[in-house]
Design a protein around this motif. Sequence first.
Motif, PDB file in Angstrom:
ATOM      1  N   ARG A  25       0.823  -1.209   0.000  1.00  0.00           N
ATOM      2  CA  ARG A  25       0.000   0.000   0.000  1.00  0.00           C
ATOM      3  C   ARG A  25       0.859   1.262   0.000  1.00  0.00           C
ATOM      4  O   ARG A  25       0.503   2.273  -0.609  1.00  0.00           O
ATOM      5  CB  ARG A  25      -0.941  -0.005   1.191  1.00  0.00           C
ATOM      6  N   SER A  79      -2.351  -2.343  10.017  1.00  0.00           N
ATOM      7  CA  SER A  79      -3.495  -1.973   9.172  1.00  0.00           C
ATOM      8  C   SER A  79      -3.155  -2.128   7.695  1.00  0.00           C
ATOM      9  O   SER A  79      -4.001  -2.532   6.895  1.00  0.00           O
ATOM     10  CB  SER A  79      -3.958  -0.546   9.468  1.00  0.00           C
ATOM     11  N   HIS A  80      -1.927  -1.843   7.331  1.00  0.00           N
ATOM     12  CA  HIS A  80      -1.520  -2.001   5.935  1.00  0.00           C
ATOM     13  C   HIS A  80      -1.254  -3.466   5.587  1.00  0.00           C
ATOM     14  O   HIS A  80      -1.497  -3.889   4.464  1.00  0.00           O
ATOM     15  CB  HIS A  80      -0.309  -1.124   5.630  1.00  0.00           C
ATOM     16  N   THR A  83      -4.574  -5.175   4.818  1.00  0.00           N
ATOM     17  CA  THR A  83      -5.051  -4.869   3.475  1.00  0.00           C
ATOM     18  C   THR A  83      -4.161  -5.501   2.409  1.00  0.00           C
ATOM     19  O   THR A  83      -4.485  -5.438   1.221  1.00  0.00           O
ATOM     20  CB  THR A  83      -5.144  -3.351   3.229  1.00  0.00           C
ATOM     21  N   LEU A  86      -5.888  -7.612  -0.084  1.00  0.00           N
ATOM     22  CA  LEU A  86      -6.457  -6.913  -1.238  1.00  0.00           C
ATOM     23  C   LEU A  86      -5.387  -6.683  -2.308  1.00  0.00           C
ATOM     24  O   LEU A  86      -5.626  -6.864  -3.494  1.00  0.00           O
ATOM     25  CB  LEU A  86      -7.070  -5.580  -0.815  1.00  0.00           C
ATOM     26  N   HIS A  87      -4.189  -6.317  -1.896  1.00  0.00           N
ATOM     27  CA  HIS A  87      -3.109  -6.099  -2.865  1.00  0.00           C
ATOM     28  C   HIS A  87      -2.722  -7.402  -3.561  1.00  0.00           C
ATOM     29  O   HIS A  87      -2.405  -7.403  -4.745  1.00  0.00           O
ATOM     30  CB  HIS A  87      -1.898  -5.460  -2.195  1.00  0.00           C
TER      31      HIS A  87
END
Length: 144
Positions: A25, A79-80, A83, A86-87
């Motif tokens: 991200r 938090s990254h 995610t 998703l990446h």
Amino acid sequence: ITDRVAKFLVSYQHFLFYPIMALARFNLYAQSWILLLSREHVHYKPLEIVSMLGFMGWFGAVVATIPTWNERIWFLLISHAVTGVLHFQIVLSHFVMDTYHDMAYNDENDSWLPMQVRTTMNIWLPPWLDWTFGGLQHQVEHHL
């Protein structure tokens, strides 16, 4: 030296991919700013810049409410990393396909439907893993 680095990375990509996706991200933030600050034409560039600044302000305000710097850094990384799933999905279904630049829908070979199919793809997951992508493994349908 570039060849040695590339050889190392390719040799260990099956171990490195997930940790890299956990930090991906940050790369997307950088790539977004590089594009928005370039001379390349971007539709609604001012709106994109305002949106990025708004997100940075909002996320910065959220992080600022965390009491200590140590906790802020952990929150940012966790938090990254979460995610990162998703990446992982974005990389699998988008990066291997054509990238589209300029104006869309120039002629019948470049109409909306073929462009959607050319620039994304579905990925197969075993049923027990479907929940991790929330249906986004069906990218063609998602884009349609």
